[in-house]
Design an enzyme around this catalytic site. Sequence first.
Site: not given
Ligand code: ATP
Ligand code: MG
Length: 573
Positions: A47, A272, A282
């Site tokens: 995102e 994760r 983020k």
């Molecule tokens: P955050 O929790 O940091 O805001 P998010 O999951 O909202 O991260 P996205 O941009 O939606 O961020 O993530 C893109 C991809 O990265 C998604 O498929 C998510 O599952 C993966 N991802 C995000 N954080 C992790 C993590 N700590 N470990 C593994 N994969 C991750």
């Molecule tokens: Mg997300």
Amino acid sequence: MDNKDTADTEKETSAETTTGNFIEAIIEEDLLTGKYQGRVHTRFPPEPNGYLHIGHAKSIVLNFGTAQKYNGLCNLRFDDTNPVKEDVEYVEAIKDDIHWLGYDWEDRLYFASDYFDQMYSYAVQLVKSGRAYVDSQTPDEIRKNRGTVTEPGNESPFRNRSVSENLDLLTRMKAGEFQEGEHVLRAKIDMSAANMLMRDPLLYRIKHARHHRTADKWCIYPMYDFAHCLEDSIEGITHSLCSIEFENNRPLYDWILDALEIYHPQQIEFARLEISHTLMSKRKLLELVKLGIVSGWDDPRMLTLCGLRRRGYTPSAIRNFCNRIGMSKRYSMVDYALLEHTIREELNQTASRVMAVLEPLPVIIDNYPDNLVEEMDAVNNPEDASAGTRKVPFSKVIYIEKEDFQEDPPGKFYRLAPGREIRLRYAYFIKCLHVEKDCSSGTITALHCSYDPQTRGGSAPDGRKVKATLHWVSAQHAIEAEVRLYDKLFTVAEPAGVDDFTSCINSESLRVLQECKLEPSLAEAESGQRFQFERKGYFCLDNRDSQTGKPVFNRIVTLKDEWVRIQQKMKDE
Ligand code: ATP
Ligand code: MG
């Protein structure tokens, strides 16, 4: 860490990192049975609401790496369904970071917003088949009527609207006739489902917000659960790999695709990545930036990809780290020391050794000829003979580290002290004769030593030994630099678990040293080159703050390997 309450997540110890790749096992099975006609097609769906961090790297390495391994394809898809928090600034930064990590989506760059028309027509299809309805309860009523984990929800009084009424309302929602919160589109599933996400989940909500790509075309936006499975389906994804917090969303993913009777990828969840002493969200990283606790998203203490890059981490070390921690469904916290170990291990093989004195103390070699300069041969990398040697100038006045001298040394201090002899790396034995001090403060300002001309190259013909070898830099040849020493940003292992994470910021996480003295070869240092400052750690030029003639070096990592100690401790226990 929104994944902690997921049913089958549990804690592993930090060293127990690999549990075998269950995802590859699923893919291999699918290849055998021909489930997707032998195709493997993944996607990385960020995102665009912030910069990527090392957690995302795990997902990138998994998605792009798995596609590579099975001769498949991986798409980059921006999941830009929430106009409020998203920005093009992030889109460009994310693309840069993925390329930097070493992956390429070729011509497969997609935006969820490109599918808004198609998603809308799928919504219409659900309404027409009686599987979705417009709900006009207030957001509060919707929340209350959802029930709880122990109690079923209540059906909305609007649940049994006719198809034509639903279609009319949905069309008018899209046309912008209503305020935010007046109506939503919901799937008609089961208000008493044990999985709360299946209790008539929201599919569309009204948002009068400008989108960074579709501008003002839309005022209704799809919810994540509706959008994501459709994006995967439209792109012909085979294995939709996502983090574990989406495990409970899978039945909904499947329900929507089944209800629409369209191509159906398979969602697979993995744990994760969490690393000790860091934040991995983020939203929280943005807070660190906004509060000025760090200098920006690329502050070298941040585990964002741009921060790690500026700090001097290599893409290969990050890929190795991600492969090393393995894939698991179980929640686990990886020790920060493993990340450091991975880059240290690589730099040990690849980084040129140089001498740099970070906190200089002048040493005058009284019996060395005043104007003589000797060029000493120094080995560039003992791990790599092909790296060759270089010349390092030696002269009458040199610098050593302040901490390498003690006037009144304790028992275990073997470095320089009055009357004691030590070796200068690649040069001579020197012996400390006397100490110069500032009369008023009493601080040591310089040392006077003698050298033994017989010991050139570092050994004495009479076989006498010394207990220490020190690095040094010739004063008249030294170049000056600012050096930044970094440590962990947080004092506790799990800052995400602390109510106010600003209360556990490590005040020593950045130490700035001015007027450090570096050997002259470092005048040619280039951005992207990494060095071992002997005895001090691995360093690189800071690509943001360095100026010609005014270099700034970042310490990437120290030489002391905590990970080895942790592993030893685990074995002993
Ligand atoms: P955050 O929790 O940091 O805001 P998010 O999951 O909202 O991260 P996205 O941009 O939606 O961020 O993530 C893109 C991809 O990265 C998604 O498929 C998510 O599952 C993966 N991802 C995000 N954080 C992790 C993590 N700590 N470990 C593994 N994969 C991750
Ligand atoms: Mg997300």
